[in-house]
Motif scaffolding. Structure first.
Motif, PDB file in Angstrom:
ATOM      1  N   ALA A 492       3.449  -3.196   1.094  1.00 19.48           N
ATOM      2  CA  ALA A 492       3.445  -4.006   2.321  1.00 19.48           C
ATOM      3  C   ALA A 492       4.764  -3.801   3.048  1.00 19.48           C
ATOM      4  CB  ALA A 492       3.246  -5.477   1.986  1.00 19.48           C
ATOM      5  N   VAL A 493       4.673  -3.709   4.367  1.00 17.27           N
ATOM      6  CA  VAL A 493       5.870  -3.453   5.174  1.00 17.27           C
ATOM      7  C   VAL A 493       5.866  -4.435   6.347  1.00 17.27           C
ATOM      8  CG1 VAL A 493       7.217  -1.668   6.330  1.00 17.27           C
ATOM      9  CG2 VAL A 493       5.564  -1.013   4.566  1.00 17.27           C
ATOM     10  N   HIS A 494       6.975  -5.099   6.549  1.00 18.38           N
ATOM     11  CA  HIS A 494       7.066  -6.104   7.607  1.00 18.38           C
ATOM     12  C   HIS A 494       8.321  -5.890   8.433  1.00 18.38           C
ATOM     13  CE1 HIS A 494       4.118  -7.922   4.903  1.00 18.38           C
ATOM     14  NE2 HIS A 494       3.657  -8.470   6.013  1.00 18.38           N
ATOM     15  N   ASN A 495       8.132  -5.868   9.735  1.00 21.84           N
ATOM     16  CA  ASN A 495       9.267  -5.715  10.647  1.00 21.84           C
ATOM     17  C   ASN A 495       9.667  -7.097  11.159  1.00 21.84           C
ATOM     18  OD1 ASN A 495      11.150  -4.990  12.497  1.00 21.84           O
ATOM     19  ND2 ASN A 495       9.751  -3.872  13.866  1.00 21.84           N
ATOM     20  N   LEU A 496      10.806  -7.581  10.692  1.00 20.39           N
ATOM     21  CA  LEU A 496      11.258  -8.914  11.085  1.00 20.39           C
ATOM     22  C   LEU A 496      11.943  -8.891  12.453  1.00 20.39           C
ATOM     23  CD1 LEU A 496      10.457  -9.405   8.190  1.00 20.39           C
ATOM     24  CD2 LEU A 496      12.597 -10.591   7.790  1.00 20.39           C
ATOM     25  N   GLY A 497      12.062  -7.693  13.002  1.00 15.42           N
ATOM     26  CA  GLY A 497      12.768  -7.572  14.273  1.00 15.42           C
ATOM     27  C   GLY A 497      11.815  -7.383  15.443  1.00 15.42           C
ATOM     28  N   ASP A 498      12.323  -7.656  16.664  1.00 11.32           N
ATOM     29  CA  ASP A 498      11.420  -7.534  17.809  1.00 11.32           C
ATOM     30  C   ASP A 498      11.505  -6.158  18.466  1.00 11.32           C
ATOM     31  OD1 ASP A 498      13.702  -7.611  19.298  1.00 11.32           O
ATOM     32  OD2 ASP A 498      12.977  -9.159  20.682  1.00 11.32           O
ATOM     33  N   ALA A 499      12.207  -5.203  17.797  1.00 10.06           N
ATOM     34  CA  ALA A 499      12.249  -3.842  18.343  1.00 10.06           C
ATOM     35  C   ALA A 499      11.344  -2.940  17.514  1.00 10.06           C
ATOM     36  CB  ALA A 499      13.680  -3.324  18.303  1.00 10.06           C
ATOM     37  N   GLU A 500      10.633  -2.051  18.201  1.00  9.35           N
ATOM     38  CA  GLU A 500       9.833  -1.064  17.459  1.00  9.35           C
ATOM     39  C   GLU A 500      10.770  -0.150  16.698  1.00  9.35           C
ATOM     40  OE1 GLU A 500       7.366   0.972  20.211  1.00  9.35           O
ATOM     41  OE2 GLU A 500       6.435  -0.890  20.911  1.00  9.35           O
ATOM     42  N   THR A 501      10.302   0.389  15.591  1.00  9.53           N
ATOM     43  CA  THR A 501      11.194   1.236  14.790  1.00  9.53           C
ATOM     44  C   THR A 501      10.382   2.203  13.929  1.00  9.53           C
ATOM     45  OG1 THR A 501      13.027   1.168  13.215  1.00  9.53           O
ATOM     46  CG2 THR A 501      11.352  -0.502  12.937  1.00  9.53           C
ATOM     47  N   GLU A 502      11.065   3.207  13.414  1.00 11.06           N
ATOM     48  CA  GLU A 502      10.449   4.160  12.483  1.00 11.06           C
ATOM     49  C   GLU A 502      10.947   3.830  11.082  1.00 11.06           C
ATOM     50  OE1 GLU A 502       8.514   7.049  12.470  1.00 11.06           O
ATOM     51  OE2 GLU A 502       7.943   6.570  14.534  1.00 11.06           O
ATOM     52  N   VAL A 503      10.071   3.884  10.118  1.00 12.39           N
ATOM     53  CA  VAL A 503      10.465   3.550   8.746  1.00 12.39           C
ATOM     54  C   VAL A 503      10.146   4.729   7.844  1.00 12.39           C
ATOM     55  CG1 VAL A 503       9.832   2.101   6.780  1.00 12.39           C
ATOM     56  CG2 VAL A 503      10.122   1.088   9.008  1.00 12.39           C
ATOM     57  N   GLU A 504      11.043   4.982   6.896  1.00 14.86           N
ATOM     58  CA  GLU A 504      10.724   5.994   5.882  1.00 14.86           C
ATOM     59  C   GLU A 504      10.906   5.370   4.499  1.00 14.86           C
ATOM     60  OE1 GLU A 504      11.750  10.313   6.346  1.00 14.86           O
ATOM     61  OE2 GLU A 504      12.908   9.854   4.537  1.00 14.86           O
ATOM     62  N   LEU A 505       9.889   5.514   3.679  1.00 11.58           N
ATOM     63  CA  LEU A 505       9.944   4.952   2.323  1.00 11.58           C
ATOM     64  C   LEU A 505       9.792   6.077   1.308  1.00 11.58           C
ATOM     65  CD1 LEU A 505       7.241   2.127   2.613  1.00 11.58           C
ATOM     66  CD2 LEU A 505       9.697   1.878   2.968  1.00 11.58           C
ATOM     67  N   THR A 506      10.359   5.864   0.140  1.00 11.79           N
ATOM     68  CA  THR A 506      10.078   6.797  -0.952  1.00 11.79           C
ATOM     69  C   THR A 506       9.314   6.040  -2.027  1.00 11.79           C
ATOM     70  OG1 THR A 506      12.081   8.003  -0.478  1.00 11.79           O
ATOM     71  CG2 THR A 506      11.112   8.340  -2.665  1.00 11.79           C
ATOM     72  N   LEU A 507       8.162   6.578  -2.362  1.00 10.82           N
ATOM     73  CA  LEU A 507       7.322   5.922  -3.374  1.00 10.82           C
ATOM     74  C   LEU A 507       7.431   6.707  -4.675  1.00 10.82           C
ATOM     75  CD1 LEU A 507       4.217   5.205  -1.124  1.00 10.82           C
ATOM     76  CD2 LEU A 507       5.965   3.576  -1.864  1.00 10.82           C
ATOM     77  N   GLU A 508       8.234   6.192  -5.570  1.00 11.92           N
ATOM     78  CA  GLU A 508       8.415   6.831  -6.881  1.00 11.92           C
ATOM     79  C   GLU A 508       7.061   7.089  -7.536  1.00 11.92           C
ATOM     80  OE1 GLU A 508      11.141   7.601  -8.770  1.00 11.92           O
ATOM     81  OE2 GLU A 508      12.458   7.092  -7.069  1.00 11.92           O
ATOM     82  N   GLY A 509       6.921   8.264  -8.121  1.00 12.14           N
ATOM     83  CA  GLY A 509       5.702   8.549  -8.879  1.00 12.14           C
ATOM     84  C   GLY A 509       4.544   9.035  -8.017  1.00 12.14           C
ATOM     85  N   PHE A 510       4.766   9.183  -6.712  1.00  8.83           N
ATOM     86  CA  PHE A 510       3.677   9.647  -5.836  1.00  8.83           C
ATOM     87  C   PHE A 510       3.999  11.010  -5.235  1.00  8.83           C
ATOM     88  CE2 PHE A 510       2.595   5.232  -6.126  1.00  8.83           C
ATOM     89  CZ  PHE A 510       1.206   5.259  -6.125  1.00  8.83           C
ATOM     90  N   ASP A 511       2.957  11.747  -4.903  1.00  2.92           N
ATOM     91  CA  ASP A 511       3.111  13.006  -4.179  1.00  2.92           C
ATOM     92  C   ASP A 511       1.911  13.180  -3.252  1.00  2.92           C
ATOM     93  OD1 ASP A 511       0.969  13.859  -5.691  1.00  2.92           O
ATOM     94  OD2 ASP A 511       2.240  14.774  -7.229  1.00  2.92           O
ATOM     95  N   SER A 512       1.754  14.387  -2.746  1.00  4.13           N
ATOM     96  CA  SER A 512       0.742  14.572  -1.700  1.00  4.13           C
ATOM     97  C   SER A 512      -0.699  14.488  -2.228  1.00  4.13           C
ATOM     98  CB  SER A 512       0.950  15.907  -0.992  1.00  4.13           C
ATOM     99  OG  SER A 512       0.960  16.935  -1.964  1.00  4.13           O
ATOM    100  N   SER A 513      -0.848  14.274  -3.523  1.00  7.70           N
ATOM    101  CA  SER A 513      -2.225  14.100  -4.021  1.00  7.70           C
ATOM    102  C   SER A 513      -2.767  12.714  -3.649  1.00  7.70           C
ATOM    103  CB  SER A 513      -2.275  14.281  -5.544  1.00  7.70           C
ATOM    104  OG  SER A 513      -1.506  13.272  -6.154  1.00  7.70           O
ATOM    105  N   LYS A 514      -1.896  11.860  -3.131  1.00  6.06           N
ATOM    106  CA  LYS A 514      -2.351  10.519  -2.714  1.00  6.06           C
ATOM    107  C   LYS A 514      -2.011  10.292  -1.235  1.00  6.06           C
ATOM    108  CE  LYS A 514      -3.905   8.689  -6.593  1.00  6.06           C
ATOM    109  NZ  LYS A 514      -3.166   8.022  -7.624  1.00  6.06           N
ATOM    110  N   VAL A 515      -2.714   9.379  -0.634  1.00 12.39           N
ATOM    111  CA  VAL A 515      -2.387   8.946   0.728  1.00 12.39           C
ATOM    112  C   VAL A 515      -2.293   7.426   0.725  1.00 12.39           C
ATOM    113  CG1 VAL A 515      -3.548  10.877   1.884  1.00 12.39           C
ATOM    114  CG2 VAL A 515      -4.835   8.790   1.382  1.00 12.39           C
ATOM    115  N   LEU A 516      -1.678   6.911   1.800  1.00 13.86           N
ATOM    116  CA  LEU A 516      -1.656   5.457   1.956  1.00 13.86           C
ATOM    117  C   LEU A 516      -2.751   5.061   2.946  1.00 13.86           C
ATOM    118  CD1 LEU A 516       2.119   4.454   2.251  1.00 13.86           C
ATOM    119  CD2 LEU A 516       0.626   4.335   0.245  1.00 13.86           C
TER     120      LEU A 516
END
Ligand code: NOJ
Length: 561
Positions: A492-516
């Motif tokens: 889950a990802v929540h933007n507490l700010g009123d400005a649009e933004t780009e987010v990058e996350l790293t999901l340990e244990g995942f690779d391109s065999s999965k999608v969100l």
């Protein structure tokens, strides 16, 4: 996740809804809410997806502390109905698959309770030792007065018997002596009585005070936590799936002790006052880091325990665990007028007014609540964004009647408005603008949103059951966490700010065999071979994802934001 195997732990991912019979719905037209009225409204809760109702005190009371001053633990206050009405309420709730818990207020009684009247009649009374007496106030009095606007001591002099009695709250609420085995037996009887009538547990009022050792008698007193272990054992003997949900507003290291041993043999759930307070600091700053720090600090509850998360309860929105300067920041953002504050430590406003009625932001906060690790608890009216009425004194400002329709008395009561003694908010947050019936017909309403969030929360038991990890987002305003359980992962990802933004996350244990896969809207996001995902977040945006193999995710990968 095989929920069927764990349904005896129903509370782990319950949706708890707190209501006060007095202010929910009036069934007999006398201007006061009652069980008959509430029965007519259980379907509203059912439609939302509520799985457990928490009833605030409904027992006979002089009502000097909104029912938290009880004169008979074994009955229903006549203003609110009869025991027969209570049983009917239980039957209808059970018919809808909804459990019911109620406040257990046994730290104190009303000073009008027959036990106390008897206790103060003479030092030799059989009930004398049911309360706490002293020849003089203890030396550290008045430290710890809970309601400093009305009280300046924890001890009140009793003229007749020439001793002081102890009261942690108001002077008309003498504390019971819970170290007395007779009192302990009576408390078990109270639990047993209401469980026989169908309750699935209790919200335990004022937990730390219940077992405090008030006077230094010099004796070797038993471990106070034994009290809760015994209570839980009694409860479990009667009904293994019943719960104790504790009001324990303490720092995490002290709080976690109330769960008991490694398996959790004391309170089943404790309200997480710490993350609640840090959420408000985060909202005020539009910076997710205070909340992230709280959740990183939060101990895991023992196996048979759970955190209860919330954004608002019926009391002041306490900010007592923030530093003075942090509290001032929250006051400045959400309650700058002195009249909006109470006891110098909290706010007497509801969330929507604090957020200036910004629906996008309000929706984001509830999305956050339903994704936080724990069991969410709603206070009635939150589902439609009710405001407060600051004309009402103190904490009662947020306990106005439920707003069902735009019509007379907000649909709460058919009585002549002069008979409804608790005035509703006016203007933008009055029943003409904020009510259930209008929101039921509007797919973009807060009610529709909360109903959807509840459905997703129930579809994602990982949030409540799983091991959670707070993720680095690279953007201060954005809070992200993942929850893993039985090989499944939700994010889950929540933007507490009123400005649009780009987010990058790293999901340990995942690779391109999965999608969100996006859960709140259509769409999906690729994960790269190092487990990285990047996506935009709108103003006060919120996104819930499930990690899955591409073939089980929707084909359309259009970015929905
Ligand atoms: C805590 C309750 O939440 C509050 O409303 C009440 O006044 C005190 N306990 C005393 O029972």
């Amino acid at each position: 996740m095989r929920l069927s195997m764990t349904s005896d732990l129903w509370w782990k991912n319950a949706v708890v809804y707190c209501l006060d019979i007095e202010t929910f719905a009036d069934g007999n037209g006398d201007g006061i809410g009652d069980f008959r009225g509430a029965i007519q409204r259980i379907d509203h809760l059912d439609r939302m997806g509520v799985t457990c109702i928490w009833l605030m005190p409904f027992f006979p009371t002089p009502d000097k502390d909104d029912g938290y001053d009880i004169t008979d633990f074994y009955n229903v206050d006549p203003r609110l109905g009869t025991l027969g009405d209570f049983v009917e309420f239980m039957r209808v709730a059970r018919d809808r698959g909804i459990r019911v818990i109620a406040d257990l207020v046994v730290n104190h009684t009303s000073d009008q309770h027959p036990w106390f009247k008897e206790a103060r009649s003479s030092r030799d009374s059989r009930y004398r030792d049911w309360y706490i007496w002293s020849d003089k106030p203890e030396p550290d009095d008045p430290k710890g007065v809970v309601f400093p606007d009305k009280e300046d001591s924890l001890w009140e002099y009793d003229e007749k018997t020439e001793q002081y009695y102890y009261h942690r709250f108001y002077r008309f609420q003498p504390d019971l002596n819970t170290a007395n085995p007779e009192v302990q037996d009576e408390i078990s009887r109270i639990l047993g009585f209401w469980m026989e009538l169908g309750l699935s547990g209790f919200r335990v009022d004022a937990v730390p005070f219940l077992i405090e050792q008030v006077t230094d008698s010099g004796d070797d007193l038993p471990d106070p936590h034994e009290f809760f272990a015994c209570l839980r054992a009694f409860l479990s003997r009667r009904d293994g799936s019943a719960i104790l949900l504790g009001e324990v507003n303490l720092p995490y290291p002290d709080l976690v002790k109330y769960f008991g041993n490694d398996l959790g043999d004391e309170l089943t759930m404790c309200f997480d006052f710490i993350s609640m307070q840090r959420t408000y600091l985060s909202l005020a700053r539009e910076d997710a880091r205070p909340l992230a720090a709280a959740l990183r600090e939060r101990p895991n509850p023992p196996r048979d325990s759970q955190w209860a998360t919330f954004m608002r309860n019926h009391d002041e929105l306490t900010l007592d665990k923030l530093s003075d300067s942090e509290r001032e920041e929250v006051f400045a953002a959400f309650g700058p007028d002195k009249d909006m504050q109470v006891f110098g430590r909290g706010l007497r406003r509801r969330l929507p007014t604090m957020l200036g009625g910004d629906l996008e932001r309000i929706k984001m906060v509830y999305s956050l609540l339903f994704s936080l690790p724990g069991t969410p608890v709603l206070f009635y009216g939150e589902e439609i964004g009710m405001g407060e009425n600051l004309e009402i004194e103190g904490r009662l400002a947020v306990r106005t009647p439920m707003q069902w329709t735009p019509h007379r008395n907000g649909g709460f009561s058919d009585a002549d408005p002069s008979k409804v003694s608790i005035p509703m908010p006016k203007g933008d947050f009055g029943p003409e603008k904020v009510n259930v019936s209008a929101q039921e017909r509007d797919p973009d309403s807060l009610l529709a949103w909360i109903t959807r969030l509840i459905r997703h929360y129930r579809d994602c038991p990982e949030f409540a059951w799983g091991k959670y990890t707070v993720l680095d987002t690279g953007v201060d305003a954005v809070f992200a966490h993942r929850a893993d359980c039985d090989g499944e992962t939700v994010v889950a990802v929540h933007n507490l700010g009123d400005a649009e933004t780009e987010v990058e996350l790293t999901l340990e244990g995942f690779d391109s065999s999965k999608v969100l896969t996006d859960l709140l809207v259509d769409g999906r996001i690729e994960i790269d071979d190092s487990g990285r995902v990047g996506f935009p977040m709108g103003r006060y945006g919120c996104r819930w994802f499930r990690a899955s193999a591409p073939e089980t995710a929707p084909a359309d990968s259009a970015d929905p934001s």
